[in-house]
Write an enzyme that holds these catalytic residues in place. Structure first.
Site, PDB file in Angstrom:
ATOM      1  N   LYS A  80       0.797  -1.231   0.000  1.00 36.58           N
ATOM      2  CA  LYS A  80       0.000   0.000   0.000  1.00 36.58           C
ATOM      3  C   LYS A  80       0.834   1.288   0.000  1.00 36.58           C
ATOM      4  O   LYS A  80       0.376   2.312  -0.499  1.00 36.58           O
ATOM      5  CB  LYS A  80      -0.948   0.015   1.214  1.00 36.58           C
ATOM      6  CG  LYS A  80      -2.098  -0.971   1.091  1.00 36.58           C
ATOM      7  CD  LYS A  80      -3.070  -0.815   2.249  1.00 36.58           C
ATOM      8  CE  LYS A  80      -4.198  -1.820   2.152  1.00 36.58           C
ATOM      9  NZ  LYS A  80      -5.230  -1.615   3.167  1.00 36.58           N
ATOM     10  N   ASP A 116     -10.100   2.954   2.133  1.00 37.07           N
ATOM     11  CA  ASP A 116     -10.283   2.250   3.421  1.00 37.07           C
ATOM     12  C   ASP A 116     -11.009   3.123   4.442  1.00 37.07           C
ATOM     13  O   ASP A 116     -11.972   2.684   5.078  1.00 37.07           O
ATOM     14  CB  ASP A 116      -8.922   1.844   4.009  1.00 37.07           C
ATOM     15  CG  ASP A 116      -8.350   0.604   3.351  1.00 37.07           C
ATOM     16  OD1 ASP A 116      -9.131  -0.222   2.846  1.00 37.07           O
ATOM     17  OD2 ASP A 116      -7.111   0.458   3.345  1.00 37.07           O
TER      18      ASP A 116
HETATM   19  P1  NAP Z   1      -0.638  -2.873  11.398  1.00 40.09           P
HETATM   20  O1  NAP Z   1      -0.247  -1.788  10.469  1.00 40.09           O
HETATM   21  O2  NAP Z   1       0.310  -3.999  11.640  1.00 40.09           O
HETATM   22  O3  NAP Z   1      -0.957  -2.156  12.831  1.00 40.09           O
HETATM   23  C1  NAP Z   1      -1.250  -2.907  13.943  1.00 40.09           C
HETATM   24  C2  NAP Z   1      -1.558  -1.980  15.139  1.00 40.09           C
HETATM   25  O4  NAP Z   1      -2.011  -2.791  16.202  1.00 40.09           O
HETATM   26  C3  NAP Z   1      -0.383  -1.190  15.658  1.00 40.09           C
HETATM   27  O5  NAP Z   1      -0.821   0.022  16.172  1.00 40.09           O
HETATM   28  C4  NAP Z   1       0.150  -2.102  16.782  1.00 40.09           C
HETATM   29  O6  NAP Z   1       0.811  -1.408  17.819  1.00 40.09           O
HETATM   30  C5  NAP Z   1      -1.138  -2.655  17.323  1.00 40.09           C
HETATM   31  N1  NAP Z   1      -0.946  -3.961  17.943  1.00 40.09           N
HETATM   32  C6  NAP Z   1      -0.671  -5.128  17.313  1.00 40.09           C
HETATM   33  N2  NAP Z   1      -0.586  -6.130  18.207  1.00 40.09           N
HETATM   34  C7  NAP Z   1      -0.813  -5.568  19.431  1.00 40.09           C
HETATM   35  C8  NAP Z   1      -0.856  -6.088  20.762  1.00 40.09           C
HETATM   36  N3  NAP Z   1      -0.655  -7.390  21.016  1.00 40.09           N
HETATM   37  N4  NAP Z   1      -1.120  -5.227  21.782  1.00 40.09           N
HETATM   38  C9  NAP Z   1      -1.341  -3.912  21.531  1.00 40.09           C
HETATM   39  N5  NAP Z   1      -1.298  -3.370  20.298  1.00 40.09           N
HETATM   40  C10 NAP Z   1      -1.046  -4.191  19.267  1.00 40.09           C
HETATM   41  O7  NAP Z   1      -1.997  -3.556  10.978  1.00 40.09           O
HETATM   42  P2  NAP Z   1      -3.171  -2.937  10.066  1.00 40.09           P
HETATM   43  O8  NAP Z   1      -2.877  -3.199   8.636  1.00 40.09           O
HETATM   44  O9  NAP Z   1      -3.395  -1.534  10.500  1.00 40.09           O
HETATM   45  O10 NAP Z   1      -4.417  -3.884  10.448  1.00 40.09           O
HETATM   46  C11 NAP Z   1      -4.993  -3.824  11.739  1.00 40.09           C
HETATM   47  C12 NAP Z   1      -6.289  -4.634  11.792  1.00 40.09           C
HETATM   48  O11 NAP Z   1      -7.274  -4.016  10.973  1.00 40.09           O
HETATM   49  C13 NAP Z   1      -6.163  -6.073  11.308  1.00 40.09           C
HETATM   50  O12 NAP Z   1      -6.908  -6.906  12.164  1.00 40.09           O
HETATM   51  C14 NAP Z   1      -6.807  -6.047   9.944  1.00 40.09           C
HETATM   52  O13 NAP Z   1      -7.417  -7.291   9.607  1.00 40.09           O
HETATM   53  C15 NAP Z   1      -7.881  -4.987  10.141  1.00 40.09           C
HETATM   54  N6  NAP Z   1      -8.270  -4.361   8.865  1.00 40.09           N
HETATM   55  C16 NAP Z   1      -9.575  -4.490   8.461  1.00 40.09           C
HETATM   56  C17 NAP Z   1      -9.983  -3.910   7.274  1.00 40.09           C
HETATM   57  C18 NAP Z   1     -11.407  -4.054   6.842  1.00 40.09           C
HETATM   58  O14 NAP Z   1     -11.681  -3.842   5.649  1.00 40.09           O
HETATM   59  N7  NAP Z   1     -12.326  -4.343   7.721  1.00 40.09           N
HETATM   60  C19 NAP Z   1      -9.068  -3.186   6.491  1.00 40.09           C
HETATM   61  C20 NAP Z   1      -7.747  -3.064   6.949  1.00 40.09           C
HETATM   62  C21 NAP Z   1      -7.361  -3.667   8.146  1.00 40.09           C
HETATM   63  P3  NAP Z   1       2.389  -1.036  17.749  1.00 40.09           P
HETATM   64  O15 NAP Z   1       2.495   0.209  16.931  1.00 40.09           O
HETATM   65  O16 NAP Z   1       2.784  -0.822  19.169  1.00 40.09           O
HETATM   66  O17 NAP Z   1       3.072  -2.220  17.114  1.00 40.09           O
END
Ligand code: NAP
Length: 298
Positions: A80, A116
């Site tokens: 992305k 998104d």
């Molecule tokens: P990402 O860029 O990897 O970001 C993950 C975030 O979650 C970061 O802020 C991270 O904190 C935090 N995190 C991860 N594990 C954690 C834990 N054990 N405890 C506390 N904080 C934690 O991921 P993303 O791409 O943004 O995706 C996030 C979620 O959104 C996923 O579940 C994905 O499936 C969902 N999503 C859904 C859609 C939809 O269309 N519905 C679209 C996009 C994403 P740190 O910064 O401290 O690492």
């Protein structure tokens, strides 16, 4: 013609337009089923397929879009951000978010958009009736999805947007990027308990609670206000443990499927200029999950 195409009454010929999704991995993606249904439903002579594009092949893949005249692609993890350098133009919102999930091939010029965040906000408003304007919002997480969602929320004039993240510096960084548009504040995870009782909308943008870790919850919801909205970007499972606990505590709950449907619906609309058949798209994804579809709406 493939069996699925035959069942849908679709046939491909030498005028068929091609669309797709670039990701690594990509075989789990529900986008081909969802957008395939959208094209079938609207009677368009188009096909949408998944391309497994490794990071080192992204530049070649985008050159392929130009060479083959592919009309549009979605780009997903991990492309992305990287895809932006191969495009001719980037929409202002996608530029502010710093990520593109939709590429439109407009007469040979490739233009990047991010659907998104707007997809999320449309789903939140339609499915919960919640007003974002004037709301106090707590967003959990400051990763890739949070940037799009945070930017779209900020543009809707919330009274306050708290961003809580395990790595507090990332929450502060994202809040700083949003302060020109909204009253945004980045906080550490330890501050959540202090503000949870005063917010109207809580949004989980972390993967905590996602399959296969469906027993995990990001926060303790016992302190939420009755009638608050609790929303989760996760859609596998469709209803996370966070949402189940929040509902039991008196919250209005909202899952992540609608965001997925509407980010695809906006992409469809950018590509074709036609309204997307959002209800049929949602139904297609639910069918793919083997879920009940009665009474659902997109
Ligand atoms: P990402 O860029 O990897 O970001 C993950 C975030 O979650 C970061 O802020 C991270 O904190 C935090 N995190 C991860 N594990 C954690 C834990 N054990 N405890 C506390 N904080 C934690 O991921 P993303 O791409 O943004 O995706 C996030 C979620 O959104 C996923 O579940 C994905 O499936 C969902 N999503 C859904 C859609 C939809 O269309 N519905 C679209 C996009 C994403 P740190 O910064 O401290 O690492």
């Amino acid at each position: 013609m493939d069996k699925q195409g035959e069942a849908r009454g679709v046939s491909f010929d030498s005028a068929t337009l091609l669309y797709g999704v670039f990701g690594d991995p990509v075989r789990h993606s529900k986008s081909p089923i969802m957008l395939g249904r959208a094209f079938a439903e609207t009677g368009m002579n188009a096909a949408y397929v998944a391309f497994h594009v490794k990071p080192e092949a992204l530049g070649d893949a985008i050159r392929g879009v130009r060479a083959l005249g592919i009309r549009g692609v979605n780009v997903t993890i991990p492309h992305k951000v990287e895809v932006m350098k191969y495009l001719d133009d980037i929409d202002e919102t996608a530029r502010a978010i710093g990520a593109v999930n939709t590429v439109v091939n407009r007469d040979g010029r490739l233009i990047g958009y991010n659907t998104d965040g707007i997809g999320y906000v449309r789903s939140l408003k339609e499915e919960t009736g919640a007003a974002v304007a004037g709301a106090r919002i707590l967003m959990l997480g400051a990763g890739g999805a949070s940037r799009g969602v945070g930017y779209a929320l900020a543009k809707e004039s919330p009274a306050k947007l708290y961003i809580a993240n395990r790595t507090a510096s990332k929450a502060e960084e994202l809040a700083n990027d949003l302060t020109a548009v909204a009253d945004a504040v980045g906080i550490g995870w330890d501050r959540i308990d202090h503000i949870i009782g005063e917010v109207d909308i809580i949004i989980n943008t972390t993967p905590i609670g996602m399959h296969p870790n469906a027993d995990d919850v990001p926060i303790d919801v016992s302190g939420i206000r009755r009638g608050a909205v609790v929303s989760d970007l996760i859609y596998n499972p469709l209803t996370t443990k966070l949402l189940r606990e929040a509902e039991a505590a008196g919250a209005v709950v909202h899952g992540g499927l609608g965001m997925f449907v509407y980010q695809g619906a906006y992409a469809f609309e950018y590509w074709t200029g036609e309204p997307a058949p959002a209800a049929a798209m949602r139904e297609a994804v639910l069918e793919a999950f083997g879920a009940r579809i009665e009474g659902t709406k997109a």
